[in-house]
Design a protein around this motif. Structure first.
Motif, PDB file in Angstrom:
ATOM      1  N   ASP A 167       0.839  -1.201   0.000  1.00  0.00           N
ATOM      2  CA  ASP A 167       0.000   0.000   0.000  1.00  0.00           C
ATOM      3  C   ASP A 167       0.877   1.257   0.000  1.00  0.00           C
ATOM      4  O   ASP A 167       1.720   1.438   0.876  1.00  0.00           O
ATOM      5  N   SER A 201      -8.241  -0.965   4.606  1.00  0.00           N
ATOM      6  CA  SER A 201      -7.331   0.173   4.689  1.00  0.00           C
ATOM      7  C   SER A 201      -6.365  -0.072   5.841  1.00  0.00           C
ATOM      8  O   SER A 201      -6.799  -0.389   6.952  1.00  0.00           O
ATOM      9  N   LYS A 219      -4.953   1.780   7.839  1.00  0.00           N
ATOM     10  CA  LYS A 219      -5.213   2.585   9.045  1.00  0.00           C
ATOM     11  C   LYS A 219      -6.306   1.970   9.926  1.00  0.00           C
ATOM     12  O   LYS A 219      -6.449   2.321  11.088  1.00  0.00           O
ATOM     13  N   THR A 273      -0.313   4.328   0.207  1.00  0.00           N
ATOM     14  CA  THR A 273      -1.029   5.492   0.739  1.00  0.00           C
ATOM     15  C   THR A 273      -0.708   5.820   2.192  1.00  0.00           C
ATOM     16  O   THR A 273      -0.813   6.969   2.601  1.00  0.00           O
ATOM     17  N   HIS A 274      -0.312   4.802   3.006  1.00  0.00           N
ATOM     18  CA  HIS A 274      -0.167   5.107   4.434  1.00  0.00           C
ATOM     19  C   HIS A 274       1.157   5.799   4.763  1.00  0.00           C
ATOM     20  O   HIS A 274       1.295   6.417   5.809  1.00  0.00           O
TER      21      HIS A 274
END
Length: 246
Positions: free
Chosen positions: A42, A212, A214, A44-45
Motif C-alpha cells: 500500500d 485500509s 489505518k 497510501t499510508h
C-alpha cells in the motif's frame, strides 16, 4: 522544577518513543499473509514497518515482496519496510531489531497458524527491556468465514487450548474474511458466535483481506485489564498453555 504535569508530559514523550506492535493472528489460510502483503504494497499510508514472520504456512509473504528468508535474516522489502523471520526467542529478536527499527512507525508480528496469541502478547509485559522499547498496540485476528465455526467447535483434549477460540478472545479487532464464500445468514450466525466469545472487539467484514491499513495499524486498542479479566494468569510466566500436538 518537577511538577506532576511535567512528569505526565515526560511520560507521554517516553511512551511516544516506544514502537507500536501489531500482532496478526488467525489460522493458516485465513488471509493473514494476504493482509500483510496489502499493507506492504500500500502506497497510501506512508509508514515504514518491520515485519516479524513467525509463520510456517505454505504461502509465505509474497515472493514478489520477499526473497527467501532464513533464520532471523533481515530483508528489506517494499517501501523501506523490513522483514525478519524468527524461529526462536521473540524477545531476543525484538532486542536485536530495535536499533534497526527505532525510527520506524511500527512492528507487525505475523504468528504461526496454530499459535495461541497469549505467549506472544506476554512478551511485551514480562521482559523489562522489551517493555521500555515497545508497546503492544493491538491483536488483529483474521478469521475465514468458510471454516471458522468448525474451528471454534473443535473438541480438544482436557487442558489443551482451542487455538481458534484463543485467537478470537484475544483479538482487539476481528476481520471476518472470505465473506463472498458464505451466505448472509451464515455470516450473521458467525458474527453472533464471535461476539459471544469476545463482546468488545469490533468485527469488520472483508473479501481477500482488502482493508485500509489505518483500520488495523497503530489503533491503540490493546487493553491489559480486559485480558486479565478473562485470563487472570496472563502475566504469570509459569502458567504454560498446552497445545494439541495432533
Amino acid at each position: 522544577v518537577d511538577t506532576p504535569a511535567m512528569a505526565r508530559i515526560s511520560k507521554k514523550i517516553k511512551m511516544s518513543k516506544k514502537i507500536p506492535v501489531t500482532i496478526l493472528t488467525g489460522f493458516l489460510g485465513s488471509g493473514k499473509t494476504t493482509l500483510l502483503n496489502h499493507i506492504l504494497n500500500d502506497q497510501t499510508h506512508g509508514m515504514k514497518f518491520a515485519v516479524i514472520e513467525n509463520e510456517f504456512g505454505e504461502i509465505g509473504v509474497d515472493e514478489k515482496v520477499l526473497s527467501e528468508v532464513v533464520d532471523e535474516e533481515v530483508i528489506e522489502v517494499m517501501n523501506g519496510c523490513i522483514c525478519c523471520t524468527v524461529r526462536g526467542d521473540l524477545v531476543v529478536a525484538l532486542k536485536n531489531l530495535y536499533k534497526k527499527v527505532n525510527q520506524f512507525d511500527g512492528v507487525i508480528i505475523e504468528t504461526t497458524g496454530l499459535a495461541d496469541p497469549a505467549p506472544v502478547c506476554q512478551t511485551f509485559f514480562v521482559d523489562e527491556e522489551v517493555q521500555e522499547k515497545y508497546v503492544l498496540d493491538s491483536v488483529i485476528t483474521v478469521t475465514d468465514a468458510k471454516h471458522i465455526l468448525t474451528r471454534l467447535a473443535e473438541e480438544k483434549p482436557e487442558g489443551v487450548e482451542n487455538e481458534a477460540v484463543e485467537q478470537v478472545v484475544f483479538a482487539d479487532k476481528i476481520l471476518l474474511n472470505k465473506i463472498d464464500l458464505v451466505e448472509e445468514a451464515e455470516l450473521e450466525e458467525i458474527e453472533k458466535k464471535l461476539k459471544a466469545l469476545n463482546p468488545t472487539a469490533p468485527i469488520q467484514r472483508t473479501k481477500q483481506s482488502q482493508i485500509s491499513p489505518k483500520d488495523v495499524l497503530n489503533i491503540c486498542a490493546f487493553e491489559l485489564q480486559r485480558v486479565l479479566d478473562f485470563d487472570p494468569e496472563f502475566l504469570d510466566e509459569g502458567a504454560e498453555h498446552q497445545h494439541d500436538s495432533t
